[in-house]
Write a protein that holds these residues in place. Structure first.
Motif, PDB file in Angstrom:
ATOM      1  N   MET A   1      -1.198  22.100 -37.943  1.00 46.39           N
ATOM      2  CA  MET A   1      -0.162  22.516 -38.644  1.00 46.39           C
ATOM      3  C   MET A   1      -0.041  24.330 -38.057  1.00 46.39           C
ATOM      4  SD  MET A   1      -0.284  22.141 -42.412  1.00 46.39           S
ATOM      5  CE  MET A   1      -1.685  21.155 -43.153  1.00 46.39           C
ATOM      6  N   THR A   2       1.125  24.367 -37.704  1.00 47.52           N
ATOM      7  CA  THR A   2       1.482  25.774 -37.094  1.00 47.52           C
ATOM      8  C   THR A   2       2.326  26.457 -38.231  1.00 47.52           C
ATOM      9  OG1 THR A   2       1.472  24.775 -34.904  1.00 47.52           O
ATOM     10  CG2 THR A   2       2.497  26.938 -35.208  1.00 47.52           C
ATOM     11  N   PRO A   3       1.834  27.681 -38.369  1.00 47.60           N
ATOM     12  CA  PRO A   3       2.937  28.244 -39.472  1.00 47.60           C
ATOM     13  C   PRO A   3       3.826  29.169 -38.683  1.00 47.60           C
ATOM     14  CG  PRO A   3       0.436  29.648 -39.077  1.00 47.60           C
ATOM     15  CD  PRO A   3       0.425  28.285 -38.252  1.00 47.60           C
ATOM     16  N   PHE A   4       5.017  29.459 -39.397  1.00 47.41           N
ATOM     17  CA  PHE A   4       5.999  30.240 -38.990  1.00 47.41           C
ATOM     18  C   PHE A   4       6.413  31.431 -39.845  1.00 47.41           C
ATOM     19  CE2 PHE A   4       8.195  26.753 -40.529  1.00 47.41           C
ATOM     20  CZ  PHE A   4       9.381  27.052 -41.029  1.00 47.41           C
ATOM     21  N   ARG A   5       6.738  32.363 -39.458  1.00 46.66           N
ATOM     22  CA  ARG A   5       7.440  33.497 -40.359  1.00 46.66           C
ATOM     23  C   ARG A   5       8.677  33.957 -39.932  1.00 46.66           C
ATOM     24  NH1 ARG A   5       5.671  36.761 -44.257  1.00 46.66           N
ATOM     25  NH2 ARG A   5       6.348  39.063 -44.359  1.00 46.66           N
ATOM     26  N   ILE A   6       9.618  34.122 -40.649  1.00 46.70           N
ATOM     27  CA  ILE A   6      10.814  34.869 -40.635  1.00 46.70           C
ATOM     28  C   ILE A   6      10.932  36.116 -41.612  1.00 46.70           C
ATOM     29  CG2 ILE A   6      13.194  34.318 -41.017  1.00 46.70           C
ATOM     30  CD1 ILE A   6      12.456  31.296 -41.131  1.00 46.70           C
ATOM     31  N   GLY A   7      11.420  37.083 -41.126  1.00 43.89           N
ATOM     32  CA  GLY A   7      11.649  38.154 -41.801  1.00 43.89           C
ATOM     33  C   GLY A   7      12.988  38.776 -41.742  1.00 43.89           C
ATOM     34  N   ARG A   8      13.588  39.411 -42.694  1.00 47.82           N
ATOM     35  CA  ARG A   8      14.725  40.263 -42.790  1.00 47.82           C
ATOM     36  C   ARG A   8      14.891  41.238 -43.508  1.00 47.82           C
ATOM     37  NH1 ARG A   8      15.118  36.547 -39.780  1.00 47.82           N
ATOM     38  NH2 ARG A   8      16.941  34.986 -39.456  1.00 47.82           N
TER      39      ARG A   8
ATOM     40  N   SER B   1       3.333  20.310 -41.819  1.00 49.03           N
ATOM     41  CA  SER B   1       2.616  19.195 -41.152  1.00 49.03           C
ATOM     42  C   SER B   1       3.331  17.727 -41.202  1.00 49.03           C
ATOM     43  CB  SER B   1       1.161  18.862 -41.633  1.00 49.03           C
ATOM     44  OG  SER B   1       0.446  17.753 -41.029  1.00 49.03           O
ATOM     45  N   VAL B   2       3.504  17.467 -40.071  1.00 53.65           N
ATOM     46  CA  VAL B   2       4.639  16.126 -40.118  1.00 53.65           C
ATOM     47  C   VAL B   2       3.855  14.843 -39.590  1.00 53.65           C
ATOM     48  CG1 VAL B   2       6.383  15.027 -39.238  1.00 53.65           C
ATOM     49  CG2 VAL B   2       6.651  17.363 -39.340  1.00 53.65           C
TER      50      VAL B   2
ATOM     51  N   VAL C   1       6.386  22.262 -32.031  1.00 52.13           N
ATOM     52  CA  VAL C   1       7.722  21.722 -32.045  1.00 52.13           C
ATOM     53  C   VAL C   1       8.413  22.050 -33.585  1.00 52.13           C
ATOM     54  CG1 VAL C   1       9.179  19.825 -31.773  1.00 52.13           C
ATOM     55  CG2 VAL C   1       7.458  20.263 -30.216  1.00 52.13           C
ATOM     56  N   PRO C   2       7.644  21.592 -34.694  1.00 46.03           N
ATOM     57  CA  PRO C   2       8.331  21.748 -36.072  1.00 46.03           C
ATOM     58  C   PRO C   2       8.196  23.245 -36.331  1.00 46.03           C
ATOM     59  CG  PRO C   2       6.224  20.540 -36.249  1.00 46.03           C
ATOM     60  CD  PRO C   2       6.445  20.573 -34.527  1.00 46.03           C
ATOM     61  N   ALA C   3       7.279  23.925 -35.910  1.00 46.25           N
ATOM     62  CA  ALA C   3       7.452  25.567 -36.091  1.00 46.25           C
ATOM     63  C   ALA C   3       8.531  26.212 -35.642  1.00 46.25           C
ATOM     64  CB  ALA C   3       6.136  26.235 -35.652  1.00 46.25           C
ATOM     65  N   ALA C   4       8.799  25.583 -34.155  1.00 47.00           N
ATOM     66  CA  ALA C   4      10.239  26.247 -33.669  1.00 47.00           C
ATOM     67  C   ALA C   4      11.665  25.865 -34.301  1.00 47.00           C
ATOM     68  CB  ALA C   4      10.240  25.804 -32.305  1.00 47.00           C
ATOM     69  N   ALA C   5      11.480  24.518 -34.742  1.00 48.23           N
ATOM     70  CA  ALA C   5      12.536  24.041 -35.524  1.00 48.23           C
ATOM     71  C   ALA C   5      12.720  24.786 -36.836  1.00 48.23           C
ATOM     72  CB  ALA C   5      12.537  22.485 -35.533  1.00 48.23           C
TER      73      ALA C   5
ATOM     74  N   LEU D   1      14.303  28.320 -36.601  1.00 48.62           N
ATOM     75  CA  LEU D   1      15.612  28.149 -36.324  1.00 48.62           C
ATOM     76  C   LEU D   1      16.400  27.546 -37.654  1.00 48.62           C
ATOM     77  CD1 LEU D   1      17.997  28.137 -34.350  1.00 48.62           C
ATOM     78  CD2 LEU D   1      17.487  25.712 -33.998  1.00 48.62           C
ATOM     79  N   LEU D   2      16.004  26.584 -38.232  1.00 49.09           N
ATOM     80  CA  LEU D   2      16.660  26.103 -39.321  1.00 49.09           C
ATOM     81  C   LEU D   2      16.563  27.065 -40.590  1.00 49.09           C
ATOM     82  CD1 LEU D   2      15.664  22.264 -38.893  1.00 49.09           C
ATOM     83  CD2 LEU D   2      18.229  23.327 -38.670  1.00 49.09           C
ATOM     84  N   PHE D   3      15.305  27.422 -40.871  1.00 50.03           N
ATOM     85  CA  PHE D   3      15.149  28.143 -42.065  1.00 50.03           C
ATOM     86  C   PHE D   3      15.647  29.512 -41.867  1.00 50.03           C
ATOM     87  CE2 PHE D   3      11.902  24.930 -42.990  1.00 50.03           C
ATOM     88  CZ  PHE D   3      12.123  24.583 -44.223  1.00 50.03           C
ATOM     89  N   GLY D   4      15.582  30.039 -40.520  1.00 55.35           N
ATOM     90  CA  GLY D   4      16.328  31.306 -40.451  1.00 55.35           C
ATOM     91  C   GLY D   4      17.605  31.350 -40.778  1.00 55.35           C
ATOM     92  N   ARG D   5      18.565  30.138 -40.328  1.00 49.53           N
ATOM     93  CA  ARG D   5      19.711  30.149 -40.666  1.00 49.53           C
ATOM     94  C   ARG D   5      20.048  29.955 -42.014  1.00 49.53           C
ATOM     95  NH1 ARG D   5      22.009  25.986 -35.821  1.00 49.53           N
ATOM     96  NH2 ARG D   5      21.914  27.566 -34.207  1.00 49.53           N
TER      97      ARG D   5
END
Length: 145
Positions: free
Chosen positions: A1-8, A115-116, A126-130, A133-137
């Motif tokens: 599993m690769t975590p990702f973080r988005i901030g605003r 985790s897929v 790959v799912p982290a990058a996707a 993008l998707l969750f950021g939008r």
């Protein structure tokens, strides 16, 4: 599993940001090919369950989630919501954080680890990058209202 973080950072008060980000059906309206159904009646709280169904017809999957931490922002204290993803295909967690900024507005943090099932670990980025993008939008759309 690769975590990702988005901030605003947004000019909205924390309580309004919290309301928008914890409107689970609105998440489904912001994610492509997704519909979200809340399974637990009443107000959001620990134990609230909902499912995001993504896809078309038979080529769809369910992403069931449960709220395991529910601390809305109040009195200058940041808000934190943690979701556990318990699906057969997608597992993991998400944490949504909302804090007031000095002078007004809010800071939002969205951290997720996915985790897929069946995806080799070396493809975890790959799912982290996707997701970024998707969750950021989706996050931007939710914050716009």
């Amino acid at each position: 599993m690769t975590p990702f973080r988005i901030g605003r950072a947004v000019p909205l008060p924390p309580e309004e940001v919290w309301r928008r980000l914890t409107d689970w059906p609105a998440h489904g309206r912001r994610m492509p090919l997704t519909r979200t159904s809340v399974l637990t009646p009443g107000a959001n709280r620990v134990g609230t369950r909902f499912t995001a169904r993504t896809g078309i017809g038979r080529l769809a999957f369910d992403d069931p989630m449960e709220v395991t931490r529910w601390e809305p922002p109040a009195g200058g204290r940041p808000g934190v919501c943690r979701l556990e993803k318990t699906g057969r295909l997608v597992r993991g967690w998400a944490v949504i954080e909302v804090a007031g900024l000095p002078g007004g507005g809010s800071r939002v943090g969205w951290t997720e680890e996915l985790s897929v099932r069946g995806l080799p670990r070396f493809l975890d980025p790959v799912p982290a990058a996707a997701g970024r993008l998707l969750f950021g939008r989706a996050l931007d759309g939710l914050l716009r209202g």
